[in-house]
Design an enzyme around this catalytic site. Structure first.
Site, PDB file in Angstrom:
ATOM      1  CB  CYS A  24       3.622  -5.609   2.489  1.00  0.00           C
ATOM      2  SG  CYS A  24       3.481  -4.145   3.545  1.00  0.00           S
ATOM      3  CB  SER A  41     -10.096  -5.748   4.874  1.00  0.00           C
ATOM      4  OG  SER A  41     -10.704  -6.983   5.157  1.00  0.00           O
TER       5      SER A  41
END
Length: 349
Positions: free
Chosen positions: A16, A48
């Site tokens: 990530c 988000s």
């Protein structure tokens, strides 16, 4: 074929930590704000969140998400397991039950052997199997860098899903997994991570966030997200902003993987940590933390833990749920406060 390179040597970033920086991503998404949104779309891009939620009927909503990245480790089987676990986590973070997945595969076919690529896919299938779901198809391309991930789908009752925008002032915050995956990944790339450190990293990144559905069933759980590429600070800020609240973290209470602080002191830090701080550091107030603490606060987590905001009277049930699912490192790390003139996130040493 010549001797194959290390998987991590093929990647400009791993796990990530590959995520586009928050500020850059926000700029890129500006043009999508005016797109039509059907009433059945219960969760979209507004805050988000971890996944989209689309209502199909009075009793069923589908949860859809996707996640993919470049190798964070050199073992192909472990890479596949980590990437798949990470992708499925976003379904759990909404409180949903995963039902199936599709594979996203981009591989340098002339560089990696079919056997190596096959092991990546086997690792992903193993993680999906542990979650009780099939990988029912997917898509593959010939790519310069190795890329693997999943589209993950789940189902939940439309009244039961949790988002990152439901936190309430007075809530307590619980983190399900310790921090430090980005640091350990940086140490691995430098050849500084020993066998014990690697085992701890794999154990953390391949542990499915299975408490999610059970946590969503607890009435006092108001918000959930999982901590991934933007680090603990970034995902806490998203929760605070979406909820119209402020968050205060008790830094000494935050669990950390073994050896991480020592690696940071030696300068082994993910490059994404500084990019994260550049993207949202202005919204953070540090009280008594040093530069090393800041690097850990923004350390990108791959397949990180659930961050749960719950009423104080639900804390016992939340902790019992984590314990029942084998999350022995879960800890109370802060609280939610009324929004004021202070930054969205305050972290106290």
């Amino acid at each position: 074929m010549a001797e194959e390179p290390r998987l991590t040597s093929l990647s400009h970033g791993g796990g990530c930590g590959c995520k586009i920086a928050p500020g850059v991503l926000a700029e890129m998404l500006k043009g999508t704000a005016g797109l039509p949104v059907p009433p059945e779309l219960l969760v979209g891009i507004e805050t988000s969140d971890d996944a989209a939620v689309y209502q199909l009927s009075d009793d069923i909503a589908v949860v859809a998400t996707t996640d993919f990245f470049m190798p964070i480790v050199d073992d192909p089987y472990d890479f596949g397991r980590i990437a798949a676990t990470n992708a499925i986590s976003d379904v759990y973070a909404m409180g949903a039950r995963p039902i199936m997945a599709l594979a996203l595969v981009g591989m340098p076919v002339g560089v990696l052997s079919p056997a190596t690529i096959g092991r990546i896919l086997e690792g992903g299938a193993a993680a999906a199997g542990a979650a009780g779901i099939p990988i029912a198809g997917g898509h593959s391309i010939d790519s310069v860098e190795a890329i693997y991930g999943l589209v993950a789908l789940g189902v939940i009752h439309p009244d039961r899903f949790r988002t990152n925008r439901g936190a309430r002032a007075g809530d307590v915050l619980v983190l399900g997994k310790p921090l430090g995956v980005g640091v350990l990944s940086a140490a691995l790339k430098k050849g500084a991570l020993d066998q014990g450190g690697y085992a701890a990293m794999i154990a953390a990144t391949t542990q499915l966030n299975t408490p999610g559905p059970d946590l969503a069933a607890i009435a006092g759980v108001h918000a959930m997200t999982d901590v991934t590429g933007f680090g603990l600070a970034g995902h806490a800020i998203e929760m605070a902003r979406g909820s119209g609240c402020a968050i205060r973290l008790d830094w000494p209470a935050v669990p950390v993987l073994p050896g991480v602080r020592e690696f940071i002191a030696a300068g082994l830090v993910s490059g994404a940590s500084a990019r994260n701080w550049d993207g949202f550091g202005a919204q953070v107030r540090l009280e008594g933390l040093n530069a090393q603490d800041q690097a850990l606060l923004t350390d990108p987590q791959t397949s990180g833990g659930l961050l749960v905001s719950c009423a104080p009277n639900a804390l016992g049930a939340v902790m019992d749920c984590f314990t029942c699912h084998g999350f022995g490192s879960a800890a109370v790390i802060g609280r939610v406060e009324t929004a004021g003139n202070a930054p969205l996130l305050t972290v106290s040493a």
